[in-house]
Write an enzyme that holds these catalytic residues in place. Sequence first.
Site, mmCIF file in Angstrom:
data_model
loop_
_atom_site.group_PDB
_atom_site.id
_atom_site.type_symbol
_atom_site.label_atom_id
_atom_site.label_comp_id
_atom_site.label_asym_id
_atom_site.label_seq_id
_atom_site.Cartn_x
_atom_site.Cartn_y
_atom_site.Cartn_z
ATOM 1 N N GLY A 36 0.835 -1.195 0.000
ATOM 2 C CA GLY A 36 0.000 0.000 0.000
ATOM 3 C C GLY A 36 0.862 1.233 0.000
ATOM 4 O O GLY A 36 2.091 1.162 0.005
ATOM 5 N N GLY A 37 0.215 2.375 0.004
ATOM 6 C CA GLY A 37 0.990 3.603 -0.004
ATOM 7 C C GLY A 37 0.126 4.820 0.135
ATOM 8 O O GLY A 37 -1.095 4.769 -0.005
ATOM 9 N N GLY A 38 0.773 5.920 0.434
ATOM 10 C CA GLY A 38 0.111 7.204 0.555
ATOM 11 C C GLY A 38 1.020 8.287 0.024
ATOM 12 O O GLY A 38 2.013 8.015 -0.649
ATOM 13 N N GLY A 39 0.701 9.531 0.366
ATOM 14 C CA GLY A 39 1.463 10.639 -0.169
ATOM 15 C C GLY A 39 2.914 10.648 0.254
ATOM 16 O O GLY A 39 3.787 11.038 -0.506
ATOM 17 N N VAL A 43 4.646 1.151 1.103
ATOM 18 C CA VAL A 43 4.959 0.022 1.971
ATOM 19 C C VAL A 43 5.013 -1.271 1.160
ATOM 20 O O VAL A 43 4.133 -1.541 0.340
ATOM 21 C CB VAL A 43 3.920 -0.113 3.100
ATOM 22 C CG1 VAL A 43 4.288 -1.268 4.033
ATOM 23 C CG2 VAL A 43 3.835 1.186 3.891
ATOM 24 N N ASP A 152 -3.862 10.862 13.959
ATOM 25 C CA ASP A 152 -4.509 10.344 12.753
ATOM 26 C C ASP A 152 -5.096 8.959 13.024
ATOM 27 O O ASP A 152 -4.904 8.023 12.244
ATOM 28 C CB ASP A 152 -3.511 10.292 11.597
ATOM 29 C CG ASP A 152 -4.193 10.201 10.229
ATOM 30 O OD1 ASP A 152 -5.385 10.577 10.137
ATOM 31 O OD2 ASP A 152 -3.549 9.756 9.267
#
Length: 415
Positions: A36-39, A43, A152
Site C-alpha cells: 500500500g501507499g500514501g502521499g 509500503v 490520525d
Amino acid sequence: MMPRGGVIHSSPALPEESSGLIGSTVSRYRVLERLGGGGAGVVYKARDLTLERFVALKFLSSYRSGTEADKRRFLREARAASGLDHPSICTVFEIDETDEGRLFIAMAFCEGETLKRKLERGPLPVAEAAGLAAQIAAGLGAAHEKGIVHRDVKPANVIVAPDGRVKIVDFGIAQAGDESRLTRAGTAVGTVGYMSPEQLRGEAIDRRTDVWSLGVVLYEMVTGRAPFPGEDDQERIRAILTAHPEPASSWRPGVPAELGWILERALAKLPADRYQSLAEMREDLLDLAAAGAPSGTSDVLERTQVEIPSRALASRAVGRDTGTGLAGRILGHYRVVERIGGGGMGVVYKAEDLRLARTVALKFLPPELTRDPEAKVRFLQEARAASALDHPNICTIHEVGETDDGRLYLVMPCY
C-alpha cells in the site's frame, strides 16, 4: 496474510514505486510485493534474509526523497513509533537507506486486515467493537505516556489480526510534546472525518484529540456510519464543529446505554468535557466488552494482556565491562553504554540507537564462542526463533548484527 493496503491507506503508486523495488534486495531484505501507499510513503512486504521472517518496509516516496523537510518528517515517524514497546503498536525494527540514499523503515509485518476493510463487511457486535477499541486505547495510552499524540487515529491505521489483536500503525503525523510543530500555526493535519474540533481549527492539541478520534472509530464500528457525515470535507467539518451525532441507538436499536455514555463523553466538543485520558476511557470499554462477551471469550479482552509495565525490571544484573572492550564503542549505529547482565550464550549491554534516538539492549555472543561455528549457528537459531514470535510476553528481536571482528549480536528493547 495482510491484504494490500493493510499498513497505510492505499493510493495509486507512481510507476517507479510499483516496479523498481519488487524483486530487489535492499540491505538484508528481499522485497516481495507492494502492500500500500500514501502521499509520503510506500509500503512493501519483504523477507529478512538474516532472521528469516517477513517484514514491512516503508519507503519515503521517491518523488519526495530529495526534500529535507520530508526526510525529517519520515525520521520523526520512525523515532516516534520506535520508542513505543506495546502489543497494540506495530514494532519498528530499524531505519536505514538504500545505496541511492532513499530512507526506509523496517517494521513488523502484521498479519490480518485493516479495521477499515473489516468494517466494509458491516458493523461489529458491541462487545467486539468495545474490545477492539480498548486495545487501541491501550496502545494510544502508551504513546501518550511517552508524550506522543498520534493525530490520525482511523480504521485504515489499525490492523486486526485473525485472533482479534490490534496493531496501530502510521505515526507519520504524530506529535511529541517536546517537539516544535512541523506545520504552520493554524494548519490542520489529519484525516477530516476523524479530526477533533480543536484539530480542525489548527489549535494546540493533546491526548484528548486521540480520545475524540477513537470515539469516531467506535461509533463507526457499532453503527456502520460516520457520526459526522457529509457530501464533502466542508460539510463534514461543519458537522464536527457545530452538530451533535445521532445516538448510536438510532441506527442500532438495543445497544447498551453504557455505549451511548462512552460515545457522548468521547465526542464532547470541548476537550475538558471528554475523557481526560485513554486509560480512563479504556476502563469503561473493558467493562462494556466484558458485559457483552460470551463465556469462553479469547483472552484478548483480559486487562493484563493489553498492558506492559512502564517501570524497569526490579532486579537486573548490572556490572562494569569485564574486559571485552565493548563499552563506549560505536557498532554500526549503536553506541554501547554499559554491561547489564549475561551468562551462558550471551552477554547483554545497554546501548543507544543513534538513528532512532532510543535505548536498546545488545546481546553479544561471548568472545570465547566467537570462533565456534556451532555456537554461532545456535545463536542465530535463537534469534530466528524469537523473531518469529509476536506476543506481549516475549521480547522482540529488532535485528541481528556482527562486529568487525566477527562477533554476533542481537538488538532488543531495553526494559
